[in-house]
Structures are given as C-alpha cells and as structure tokens.
Write a protein that holds these residues in place. Structure first.
Motif, PDB file in Angstrom:
ATOM      1  N   ILE A 269     -29.169  -0.404   4.239  1.00 38.76           N
ATOM      2  CA  ILE A 269     -28.889  -1.638   3.600  1.00 38.76           C
ATOM      3  C   ILE A 269     -28.750  -2.661   4.545  1.00 38.76           C
ATOM      4  N   VAL A 270     -29.609  -3.747   4.211  1.00 39.07           N
ATOM      5  CA  VAL A 270     -29.510  -4.949   4.933  1.00 39.07           C
ATOM      6  C   VAL A 270     -28.847  -6.170   4.478  1.00 39.07           C
ATOM      7  N   SER A 271     -28.891  -6.454   3.088  1.00 38.58           N
ATOM      8  CA  SER A 271     -28.337  -7.741   2.611  1.00 38.58           C
ATOM      9  C   SER A 271     -27.421  -7.312   1.363  1.00 38.58           C
ATOM     10  N   PRO A 272     -26.562  -6.645   1.314  1.00 39.43           N
ATOM     11  CA  PRO A 272     -25.902  -6.232  -0.009  1.00 39.43           C
ATOM     12  C   PRO A 272     -25.144  -7.087  -0.946  1.00 39.43           C
ATOM     13  N   VAL A 273     -25.822  -7.477  -1.901  1.00 45.81           N
ATOM     14  CA  VAL A 273     -24.831  -8.738  -2.401  1.00 45.81           C
ATOM     15  C   VAL A 273     -24.330  -8.665  -3.993  1.00 45.81           C
ATOM     16  N   GLY A 274     -24.868  -7.529  -4.393  1.00 46.15           N
ATOM     17  CA  GLY A 274     -24.351  -7.113  -5.863  1.00 46.15           C
ATOM     18  C   GLY A 274     -24.374  -5.698  -6.145  1.00 46.15           C
ATOM     19  N   LEU A 275     -23.409  -5.313  -6.779  1.00 52.62           N
ATOM     20  CA  LEU A 275     -23.071  -3.675  -7.138  1.00 52.62           C
ATOM     21  C   LEU A 275     -22.418  -3.600  -8.465  1.00 52.62           C
ATOM     22  N   VAL A 276     -22.680  -2.443  -8.952  1.00 55.34           N
ATOM     23  CA  VAL A 276     -21.930  -1.888 -10.141  1.00 55.34           C
ATOM     24  C   VAL A 276     -22.091  -0.420 -10.196  1.00 55.34           C
ATOM     25  N   PHE A 277     -20.930   0.015 -10.992  1.00 54.34           N
ATOM     26  CA  PHE A 277     -20.969   1.650 -11.376  1.00 54.34           C
ATOM     27  C   PHE A 277     -21.496   1.642 -12.826  1.00 54.34           C
ATOM     28  N   ASP A 278     -22.135   2.983 -13.073  1.00 54.38           N
ATOM     29  CA  ASP A 278     -22.342   3.178 -14.352  1.00 54.38           C
ATOM     30  C   ASP A 278     -21.317   4.055 -14.982  1.00 54.38           C
ATOM     31  N   ASP A 279     -21.258   4.694 -16.209  1.00 50.79           N
ATOM     32  CA  ASP A 279     -20.357   5.502 -16.925  1.00 50.79           C
ATOM     33  C   ASP A 279     -20.373   6.766 -16.372  1.00 50.79           C
ATOM     34  N   GLU A 280     -21.325   7.353 -15.249  1.00 51.74           N
ATOM     35  CA  GLU A 280     -21.318   8.528 -14.906  1.00 51.74           C
ATOM     36  C   GLU A 280     -20.922   8.321 -13.355  1.00 51.74           C
ATOM     37  N   LEU A 281     -20.251   7.290 -13.071  1.00 58.70           N
ATOM     38  CA  LEU A 281     -19.938   7.079 -11.697  1.00 58.70           C
ATOM     39  C   LEU A 281     -20.779   7.015 -10.729  1.00 58.70           C
ATOM     40  N   ARG A 282     -22.150   6.638 -11.191  1.00 59.46           N
ATOM     41  CA  ARG A 282     -23.108   6.390  -9.995  1.00 59.46           C
ATOM     42  C   ARG A 282     -22.892   4.766  -9.650  1.00 59.46           C
ATOM     43  N   LEU A 283     -23.405   4.614  -8.537  1.00 61.64           N
ATOM     44  CA  LEU A 283     -23.294   3.219  -7.936  1.00 61.64           C
ATOM     45  C   LEU A 283     -24.630   2.494  -7.559  1.00 61.64           C
ATOM     46  N   TYR A 284     -24.846   1.366  -7.938  1.00 56.13           N
ATOM     47  CA  TYR A 284     -25.964   0.822  -7.802  1.00 56.13           C
ATOM     48  C   TYR A 284     -25.854  -0.740  -6.994  1.00 56.13           C
ATOM     49  N   VAL A 285     -26.706  -0.491  -5.765  1.00 61.92           N
ATOM     50  CA  VAL A 285     -26.191  -1.829  -5.110  1.00 61.92           C
ATOM     51  C   VAL A 285     -27.406  -2.665  -4.879  1.00 61.92           C
ATOM     52  N   ALA A 286     -27.357  -3.967  -5.033  1.00 58.14           N
ATOM     53  CA  ALA A 286     -28.687  -4.932  -4.937  1.00 58.14           C
ATOM     54  C   ALA A 286     -28.608  -5.443  -3.562  1.00 58.14           C
TER      55      ALA A 286
END
Length: 351
Positions: free
Chosen positions: A127-144
């Motif tokens: 990870i170099v420049s994390p600026v956004g994130l969100v969880f889905d309804d299965e508790l997975r995490l996505y990082v932009a």
C-alpha cells in the motif's frame, strides 16, 4: 514501516512476551471534551452532538512503550498513532478501518476482540497511498490506493486480490470508494479518468459512467463518493465545485453546489456522507468545516471551523456515516478522526 523498524518492532514484541508482559489486546485511543458540544448551538435542539476523537490504537500493556524507548530511542515512532488519517469506515459488527496516508497503511480494529491489524499490502504490492476504503456486507474491506490500485481484504484482514485495471484500461488514480448492498457492487472513483467504475466483489467490472466536462453526468476531477440509505450515489465533483448525484446504475439525478467563500459555497470539497434523513454532509478542506445541506442542496448548517480543539478541523478530508448514526470525519492534519452523533428525525421532531 521500513525493514529495520519491522525487525526492531518484532524484537520489542518478543522481549515483552519472554518477560511475561505480552498481551494481544488493543484499544482505541479516545479523547472527549469536558463540556457537551452540539450543532446548532443550545438552546436549539442538537442535530449533531460531539462524541469523541480517535487518535490511534494502543496496546493494553505499557511494557512495549518502555522497551520501545530502548530500541527506537526516546520520541521514536509510535506505531499505533494516526499520522495523516484520510478515510474511515465501519462495518455492521462494529469494526473500524482508518486509511493513514502518513503511514502508508490501513489501521483495522476489531473492538469485540480487542484486536488490531495493520494492513500494509504485500511485499510485491505494498500500500502506497491509501485514500479511500469501504466494507461490504460480507465484512470484506476494499481500499483505494491513488497510486493506481484497489486492494481487497477478507473479513480477517487477509489479502484477497489487487485490482489495477477496469475493462482493460489501467486505473489512473482510484480515490473514493463505496458499496451497494442492493446491487452487490463496489463503486470506485478514478479521479484522473473522470469516471466511476462499478466492480463485482470478485473484481470483475460491471460498468463505468462519467467523462470530463461540466454538464449533467460529467466530472471535473471527482474524488469522494458515498452511497445513501436510499440507494443514491453522491460524488464530490471537486473542480466543478458541486456534489453530483446518481442512481446505482449511473444515471444522473441532479447536483448542487457552487464555488465561493460564503456559507453554503464550496471551495475545496472533499468527503461526502448522507444520513438516513437525507441530510448531506460535505467536508471542505479549505474552509476547515463540514457543511450540511438538504437533498435539494439548500444550505442548513455549518459544523466546525479552523483549529485544534474538539469540533474544530485542520485540512479535514474523508467522512463516513455508519449504521449507528454516527458521523466520522478525518481531521487529517490534527491527526485524528472526530466522531459525532446524528439526531435522526430532526426536522419532524421524532427524536
């Protein structure tokens, strides 16, 4: 974290365990004001009330700090403290994630287990420049990561995959990200492409929308995005100085905002979030505040001003509203996340 610091931190942890002081419990570092804070001010009923500020994670034992001073030196890196928090999100089970641009990582905390995981990516794809994130309804995490990657992590924090393209086109600068539980889609803003991409949870592209311009459905360097409870997508169209609204298929539903320096104007719009009453919260990094608007874009209220006290901001960025009716604002240069309680049913007097 550099290789040297990783080795040193591992040494601290090992010595602590051998000394019988090892603990795996963590807690959020919080601070609360001595007086109640609310907006609008009393004697009005509060629409927004101050809860606390979050400044990082702390291990349950102080032993690591003592040994850390020996290994790193006095005043050295405090691995659990936020440096530049820019995005925040929570999940249904109470877990919280904070993207820390200063540390080039995501802090992931599980309060029910008092467990902390620092997400750095992998050696081959850090990870170099994390600026956004969100969880889905299965508790997975996505990082932009604005360096050109979207990271997906499992519910336990394990890496699932990395995504660097959308429909054969390279992701140029992924920034804002949100999730639709109805459509089961992850929406990613690509600022330099002036597009929003909708992905399935496995990383396959569903569709994209948007292009450069000033008209309806166009963008001029969009950044943040939030999905409301009503199923609408709110996008910060930064250099058009507006909030653009779309349905979950990418159809334009209108916009509001104008450039200026007065109440209700936008100067450097960043994070956006919407509560269950349909009130829109827009973070402005130049005004150092959060402005509240109704669904039609009528200005309602200003939250905060420039400063370092509770309820004040210094170059704030991302925002999030969770299922617990709490507003989280990344007060980036004050190195904290400020948390506010939202009064629902405010206009109708239901609360």
């Amino acid at each position: 974290m550099s290789a040297t610091r990783k080795i040193a931190f591992a040494l601290v942890f090992s010595v602590a365990c051998l000394g019988g002081g090892c603990t795996t419990t963590w807690a959020l570092r919080t601070a609360t004001p001595e007086i109640s804070l609310q907006w609008p001010y009393a004697p009005n009923a509060p629409k927004v009330s101050y809860v606390q500020s979050l400044t990082g994670l702390a291990r349950g034992s102080d032993l690591r700090k003592t040994l850390g001073a020996v290994v790193f030196g006095v005043g050295s890196e405090d691995v659990g403290a936020f440096i530049l928090p820019v995005a925040v999100g929570t999940a249904a089970d109470g877990r919280i994630a904070v993207a820390d641009l200063g540390r080039r990582c995501v802090h992931l905390y599980f309060p029910a287990e008092e467990r902390y995981v620092r997400l750095d990516g992998a050696d081959a794809a850090p990870i170099v420049s994390p600026v956004g994130l969100v969880f889905d309804d299965e508790l997975r995490l996505y990082v932009a990561d604005s360096a050109g990657t979207v990271f997906a992590f499992g519910p336990d924090g394990a890496s699932l995959y990395t995504l660097r393209s959308a429909g054969g086109e390279k992701l140029r600068r992924p920034t804002g990200i949100t999730y639709s539980p109805r459509r089961k889609l992850v929406y990613v803003v690509d600022t330099l492409a002036n597009e929003v991409h909708a992905f399935h949870p496995n990383g396959d592209l569903a569709f994209s929308f948007g292009e450069r311009g000033e008209g309806e459905g166009h963008f001029n360097f969009p950044t943040h995005i939030f999905r409301s409870a009503a199923g609408e997508l709110y996008v910060t169209d930064s250099f058009n100085f507006r909030i653009a609204i779309f349905d979950e298929e990418g159809k334009p539903l209108g916009s509001f905002g104008r450039h200026g320096d007065g109440s209700g104007d936008l100067a450097r719009p960043k994070g956006v979030a919407v509560d269950r009453d349909g009130i829109v919260y827009v973070v402005d990094g130049l005004f150092d505040n959060v402005q509240l608007f109704d669904r039609q874009g009528r200005f309602l209220l200003t939250l905060g001003e420039r400063g370092g006290d509770f309820g004040e901001f210094w170059l704030p960025s991302g925002a999030f509203i969770g299922d617990d009716a709490r507003l989280y604002v990344c007060d980036t240069y004050n190195r904290r996340v400020q948390v506010f309680r939202i009064t629902e049913g405010y206009a109708s007097g239901e609360s």
